[in-house]
Design a protein around this motif. Structure first.
Motif, short mmCIF file in Angstrom:
data_model
loop_
_atom_site.label_atom_id
_atom_site.label_comp_id
_atom_site.label_asym_id
_atom_site.label_seq_id
_atom_site.Cartn_x
_atom_site.Cartn_y
_atom_site.Cartn_z
N MET A 110 0.96 -1.01 -0.03
CA MET A 110 -0.23 -0.02 0.20
C MET A 110 0.99 1.08 0.25
O MET A 110 -0.09 2.58 -0.22
N ASN A 121 2.72 3.25 -4.79
CA ASN A 121 2.02 4.24 -6.35
C ASN A 121 1.35 3.22 -7.22
O ASN A 121 0.28 4.25 -7.12
N ILE A 146 -1.00 1.62 -5.84
CA ILE A 146 -2.53 2.01 -4.74
C ILE A 146 -3.79 2.90 -6.29
O ILE A 146 -5.03 2.64 -5.88
N LEU A 176 -8.96 3.13 0.91
CA LEU A 176 -8.16 4.22 0.48
C LEU A 176 -8.23 5.03 1.12
O LEU A 176 -8.93 4.98 1.61
N GLN A 227 -3.38 8.51 0.60
CA GLN A 227 -2.87 7.41 -0.45
C GLN A 227 -3.95 7.54 -2.30
O GLN A 227 -3.60 7.81 -3.12
#
Length: 350
Positions: free
Chosen positions: A187, A190, A193, A210, A214
């Motif tokens: 997580m 980049n 996510i 999320l 994030q």
């Protein structure tokens, strides 16, 4: 997109005097492409690390099972006994240890009749119960069309199954903690996510999966990825990174217009509508417009976890070239390093 890269590479190497400069630029492009596709570590490796976090704490019990299997393999061969030969594990695949211990319990009736072998059945049963969910998740990684978002779906399912066992199984508790720790690493990436952000199974109205930070990191990554796509493949872009639409150069054929009209502007209305249909969807201009489109992804309804996200996305954005290209790069990240290399090599060949 591969055709776009091919055109760019052909332009780069068209002048022999600039070979060294163009070669460096080509390497830079390939490096940027790799950064878009990579998610630090492949899913298969990440889940294997979580399993090894626990396996290394019970090495003594596993070694005892391994020695028993060696004895059994010799006993079965020499005695010509009609039972399944138990399998040995190897150091490179954690699930081979799971299969080895499972092969022991599959011939328990035979083992219980052997006075010289003493198996810790409590360990065997607890081990198999704890590692069964993660073994199922690992098995799914062998599927050809297994993308990173599907992997994360099955990862979360595995966590829930382990949570049910925590009160009675210490190995399940250790595995759950190890998976949560490794999930934090995923997580923090980049590219990972960003893929979740575009998937309506994980990013929807009031999603708990999320955080705000994030989401912001995902949007920034998606914009950088979109800029990369534009840089590689859209040579006629304006300063905002959008292609300028071609204006019609001639009138529509006369026979497309009605000879009579109820209103004075009916013919003009039909003509403008025909022009609009011919030019396709109106292009979005500017980074802000694109960010707004990305922000709207947070307002969707949650989709079922068994949905075919790639097919759904292609249908939803069939008239939106920007989002489709972004989906092909970000949403379709494979869950295994093998598939990632295959796609990267294929991409670089063009």
């Amino acid at each position: 997109m591969s055709k776009l890269l091919q055109e760019m590479q052909q332009d780069n190497f068209s002048n022999d005097e600039d070979i060294e400069t163009d070669y460096a630029e080509s390497n830079s492009i390939q490096s940027q492409i790799a950064s878009v596709f990579s998610v630090v570590r492949c899913a298969a490796h990440t889940i294997q690390l979580a399993a090894y976090d626990v396996l290394k704490t019970i090495e003594g019990d596993i070694k005892e099972c391994r020695n028993i299997v060696k004895i059994l393999r010799t006993s079965v061969r020499s005695g010509n006994v009609e039972i399944s030969l138990p399998c040995l594990d190897n150091a490179t695949r954690w699930n081979s240890t799971y299969e080895m211990i499972k092969s022991i319990i599959s011939i328990r009736d035979y083992i219980d009749n052997l006075s010289h072998i003493n198996v810790n059945w409590i360990f065997v049963q607890n081990f198999l119960a704890a590692f069964h969910p993660i073994a199922k998740c690992t098995l799914k990684l062998q599927h050809d069309q297994y993308i990173i978002e599907d992997f994360f779906r099955d990862w979360l399912t595995c966590e829930l199954e382990l949570k049910k066992l925590v009160s009675t199984n210490s190995y399940a508790e250790a595995l759950l903690n190890a998976m949560k720790k490794r999930k934090d690493t995923l997580m923090g990436n980049n590219a990972f996510i960003a893929a979740l952000y575009m998937d309506p199974r994980f990013n929807f109205d009031n999603t708990p999966l999320l955080s705000y930070d994030q989401k912001q990191a995902a949007v920034d990554h998606l914009i950088r990825t979109r800029d990369m796509i534009n840089k590689i493949g859209k040579p006629s872009e304006d300063q905002y990174g959008n292609s300028s639409p071609d204006l019609p150069t001639q009138s529509l054929p006369q026979d497309e217009l009605p000879s009579t009209s109820k209103g004075i502007y009916d013919i003009l209305t039909l003509h403008v509508n025909a022009m609009r249909n011919a030019q396709g969807p109106t292009p979005q201009r500017g980074e802000m417009a694109f960010k707004e489109r990305l922000a709207k992804l947070c307002d969707r309804e949650m989709e079922s976890f068994d949905s075919n996200i790639l097919d759904n996305f292609r249908k939803l954005y069939r008239n939106d070239a920007d989002m489709l290209q972004l989906m092909e790069v970000v949403l379709a990240i494979p869950a295994t390093q093998v598939l990632l290399k295959e796609r990267s090599v294929h991409f670089q060949q063009y």
